[in-house]
Scaffold this motif. Structure first.
Motif, short mmCIF file in Angstrom:
data_model
loop_
_atom_site.label_atom_id
_atom_site.label_comp_id
_atom_site.label_asym_id
_atom_site.label_seq_id
_atom_site.Cartn_x
_atom_site.Cartn_y
_atom_site.Cartn_z
N GLN A 152 0.52 10.14 -8.20
CA GLN A 152 1.38 9.03 -7.79
C GLN A 152 1.78 8.18 -8.99
OE1 GLN A 152 -1.34 7.09 -5.01
NE2 GLN A 152 -1.62 5.41 -6.44
N ASP A 153 2.98 7.61 -8.89
CA ASP A 153 3.53 6.79 -9.97
C ASP A 153 4.54 5.84 -9.34
OD1 ASP A 153 4.58 5.64 -12.20
OD2 ASP A 153 5.05 7.52 -13.23
N LEU A 154 4.27 4.55 -9.41
CA LEU A 154 5.13 3.57 -8.75
C LEU A 154 6.52 3.52 -9.37
CD1 LEU A 154 2.65 0.60 -8.16
CD2 LEU A 154 3.52 2.25 -6.49
N THR A 155 6.66 3.98 -10.62
CA THR A 155 7.98 3.95 -11.24
C THR A 155 8.95 4.96 -10.60
OG1 THR A 155 7.30 5.56 -12.93
CG2 THR A 155 7.00 3.22 -13.43
N PRO A 175 -4.70 7.05 5.52
CA PRO A 175 -4.16 7.26 4.16
C PRO A 175 -5.23 6.97 3.12
CG PRO A 175 -2.63 6.00 5.51
CD PRO A 175 -3.92 6.09 6.28
N PRO A 176 -5.24 7.66 1.97
CA PRO A 176 -4.17 8.51 1.46
C PRO A 176 -4.14 9.93 2.02
CG PRO A 176 -5.93 8.43 -0.14
CD PRO A 176 -6.33 7.50 0.99
N ASP A 177 -5.09 10.29 2.91
CA ASP A 177 -5.01 11.61 3.53
C ASP A 177 -3.70 11.72 4.32
OD1 ASP A 177 -7.47 12.25 2.51
OD2 ASP A 177 -8.56 11.58 4.29
N ALA A 178 -3.13 12.92 4.33
CA ALA A 178 -1.82 13.10 4.95
C ALA A 178 -1.93 13.91 6.23
CB ALA A 178 -0.88 13.81 3.98
N GLY A 221 2.81 25.94 0.20
CA GLY A 221 3.79 24.90 -0.12
C GLY A 221 3.31 23.87 -1.13
N PRO A 222 2.08 23.30 -0.97
CA PRO A 222 1.64 22.28 -1.92
C PRO A 222 1.53 22.77 -3.36
CG PRO A 222 0.33 22.20 0.08
CD PRO A 222 1.17 23.43 0.18
N GLY A 223 1.41 24.08 -3.57
CA GLY A 223 1.29 24.60 -4.93
C GLY A 223 2.59 25.10 -5.52
N MET A 224 3.72 24.84 -4.83
CA MET A 224 5.00 25.36 -5.30
C MET A 224 5.65 24.49 -6.37
SD MET A 224 6.62 26.84 -1.73
CE MET A 224 8.10 27.43 -2.52
N ASN A 225 5.10 23.31 -6.61
CA ASN A 225 5.60 22.50 -7.72
C ASN A 225 4.42 21.87 -8.45
OD1 ASN A 225 4.79 20.27 -6.17
ND2 ASN A 225 6.82 20.03 -5.27
N GLU A 226 4.73 21.10 -9.46
CA GLU A 226 3.66 20.56 -10.32
C GLU A 226 3.11 19.24 -9.81
OE1 GLU A 226 7.61 19.00 -11.83
OE2 GLU A 226 6.78 20.90 -11.04
N HIS A 227 3.58 18.74 -8.69
CA HIS A 227 3.14 17.45 -8.18
C HIS A 227 2.00 17.63 -7.18
CE1 HIS A 227 6.73 15.93 -10.07
NE2 HIS A 227 7.48 16.70 -9.32
N GLY A 228 0.84 17.07 -7.49
CA GLY A 228 -0.32 17.18 -6.62
C GLY A 228 -0.37 16.07 -5.59
N LEU A 229 -1.39 16.13 -4.73
CA LEU A 229 -1.54 15.14 -3.67
C LEU A 229 -1.79 13.75 -4.23
CD1 LEU A 229 -1.84 14.40 -0.66
CD2 LEU A 229 -4.27 15.03 -0.84
N ASP A 230 -2.59 13.65 -5.27
CA ASP A 230 -2.94 12.35 -5.85
C ASP A 230 -2.06 11.96 -7.03
OD1 ASP A 230 -5.06 12.13 -4.03
OD2 ASP A 230 -6.38 13.30 -5.33
N THR A 253 10.28 11.14 -2.70
CA THR A 253 8.94 10.59 -2.89
C THR A 253 8.73 9.45 -1.90
OG1 THR A 253 9.70 9.01 -4.57
CG2 THR A 253 8.95 11.17 -5.34
N ASP A 254 7.45 9.10 -1.67
CA ASP A 254 7.14 8.03 -0.72
C ASP A 254 7.06 6.69 -1.44
OD1 ASP A 254 4.77 8.15 -2.09
OD2 ASP A 254 3.53 8.71 -0.38
N THR A 255 6.51 5.71 -0.76
CA THR A 255 6.48 4.34 -1.30
C THR A 255 5.55 4.20 -2.50
OG1 THR A 255 4.77 3.81 0.34
CG2 THR A 255 7.05 3.33 0.93
N LEU A 256 4.65 5.16 -2.72
CA LEU A 256 3.76 5.12 -3.87
C LEU A 256 4.14 6.13 -4.95
CD1 LEU A 256 0.30 4.70 -2.07
CD2 LEU A 256 1.73 2.93 -3.12
N GLY A 257 5.28 6.76 -4.79
CA GLY A 257 5.74 7.72 -5.79
C GLY A 257 5.13 9.10 -5.65
N ARG A 258 4.54 9.42 -4.51
CA ARG A 258 3.96 10.74 -4.30
C ARG A 258 5.01 11.70 -3.75
NH1 ARG A 258 -1.06 8.41 -0.90
NH2 ARG A 258 0.77 7.46 0.08
N ASP A 259 4.93 12.95 -4.16
CA ASP A 259 5.92 13.96 -3.78
C ASP A 259 5.83 14.26 -2.28
OD1 ASP A 259 7.88 16.05 -4.26
OD2 ASP A 259 6.23 17.44 -3.92
N GLN A 260 6.96 14.11 -1.58
CA GLN A 260 6.98 14.31 -0.14
C GLN A 260 6.82 15.78 0.24
OE1 GLN A 260 6.19 11.62 1.70
NE2 GLN A 260 7.89 11.99 3.10
#
Length: 387
Positions: A79-82, A333-336, A68-77, A170-177
């Motif tokens: 993050q983007d507040l925008t 956190p940031p470990d999930a 699952g974590p490799g199914m898109n281009e968004h990694g664990l770290d 995404t979560d409060t820090l812009g990381r992919d849920q």
């Protein structure tokens, strides 16, 4: 009514009566297939549709926790507040609004009139009036909070991210849920399985030795269990976190310090019932060592109850890890983990419910699945259920 014709065996031609030749070997042959107890248990378990569906669902969850974590281009770290708190958006489902994957935020707002309620909605959604659709639910009569509107905010368009897709938001820090949920599932499953396996090894060894040798050995070992069982798990967890760094290792150690006691007591009770059986006495007469008697004769005969207890232990360990992470003394956190994700979602439940809904559903499915499999195994190892 015509009388029925009566037949006499004397009227049957003798050339049709051929004697059956049956040997002594054929008379003792069993016509039905011979199955062992484990074969019967497997057959009963495979016929349990609910248990088999649970096995399939858990296998799918395990598979997605790996890929699952490799199914898109968004990694664990990554993050983007925008892009923080972006709602779920899926390309194939974004045109079906009621599924909740259209990438919009919606809520209802009240005011003295429609204009005031609309202004509250616009302020809530960063004053991006051009990207807020307002539907009037109640016109109002000018009294307090008598008007009500439903506002839909097209946040992806407002942030010029029409080409972006976050399947679970995404979560409060812009990381992919999506990425974090499956990574958290991997951590939670690993903690549950490792803790259960350690409990299995220690509990079976401790309970088996205690019951097999009995006497003073059993008395001393049971007093140790009574001391450990009187210590609350939460106290042990806190002590482990003070001694060790908070994280996966400290949780596993804390779970296994007292987690094996239940397994040990169950194994002890079963071994006490079996150790004076004829097959154990025969093994002793033949000079078999005590270790081999326990491993080759006693443990296989209680394997059913061991497997069932282990399957009930796994969801308990997963839930306990989630509870610790939820109150802030588990995975940091940031470990999930599913616990940390549920904690984050709970803090934003009112405005961003999707942050809580998906990890909560996932941990519920995992726990229900393991319990249904355990129920199926319990029925499978019950001889009364075999048909």
């Amino acid at each position: 009514m015509a009388e029925k014709e009566k037949y006499n065996s004397q009227d049957v031609p003798k050339d049709l009566l051929v004697p059956v030749k049956e040997s002594e070997k054929d008379s003792e042959r069993i016509s039905g297939p011979s199955r062992t107890f484990l074969q019967d248990a497997r057959r009963t378990f495979l016929k349990n549709k609910i248990a088999m569906l649970s096995v399939f669902v858990l296998l799918v969850i395990v598979l997605f926790s790996i890929i699952g974590p490799g199914m898109n281009e968004h990694g664990l770290d990554d993050q983007d507040l925008t892009r923080a708190k972006m709602p779920p958006r899926v390309a194939a489902l974004e045109n079906i609004s009621w599924l909740g994957f259209d990438g919009t935020l919606s809520d209802e707002f009240e005011g003295n009139d429609v204009e005031q309620a609309t202004q509250k909605a616009v302020q809530r959604y960063d004053n991006n009036e051009d990207f807020v659709d307002v539907e009037v639910l109640t016109e109002g009569d000018g009294s307090r909070n008598s008007a009500e509107v439903k506002a839909t905010y097209h946040i992806y368009e407002a942030k010029d991210m029409q080409d972006e897709y976050f399947w679970l938001g995404t979560d409060t820090l812009g990381r992919d849920q999506w990425t974090r949920i499956w990574l958290g599932t991997r951590v939670s499953l690993a903690i549950g399985v490792i803790a259960a396996l350690i409990d299995l090894v220690i509990g079976v060894a401790y309970g088996g030795i205690s019951a097999f040798y009995g006497g003073r050995v059993d008395s001393v070992m049971q007093r140790i269990i009574e001391v450990l069982i009187g210590i609350p798990n939460l106290v042990i967890i806190i002590l482990m976190i003070l001694v060790l760094q908070p994280g996966m290792l400290s949780i596993i150690i804390a779970l296994t310090i007292t987690g094996w006691i239940g397994m040990a007591r169950i194994v002890r009770g079963e071994v006490l019932k079996l150790k004076n059986q004829e097959f154990v006495l025969a093994a002793r007469t033949l000079g078999t060592s005590n270790g081999k008697i326990i491993l080759k004769h006693l443990v296989p005969n209680i394997s059913g109850i061991i497997i069932i207890t282990t399957m009930f232990t796994i969801p308990g360990a997963i839930f306990f890890e989630a509870f610790l992470s939820f109150i802030g003394i588990g995975i940091v956190p940031p470990d999930a983990s599913l616990g940390t994700l549920i904690n984050t979602g709970f803090e934003n439940l009112r405005l961003y419910p999707y942050l809580l809904v998906y990890p909560a559903i996932l941990i519920s499915v995992i726990m229900i699945g393991f319990n249904l499999i355990a129920d199926g195994l319990r029925d499978a190892f019950d001889p009364k259920m075999h048909k």
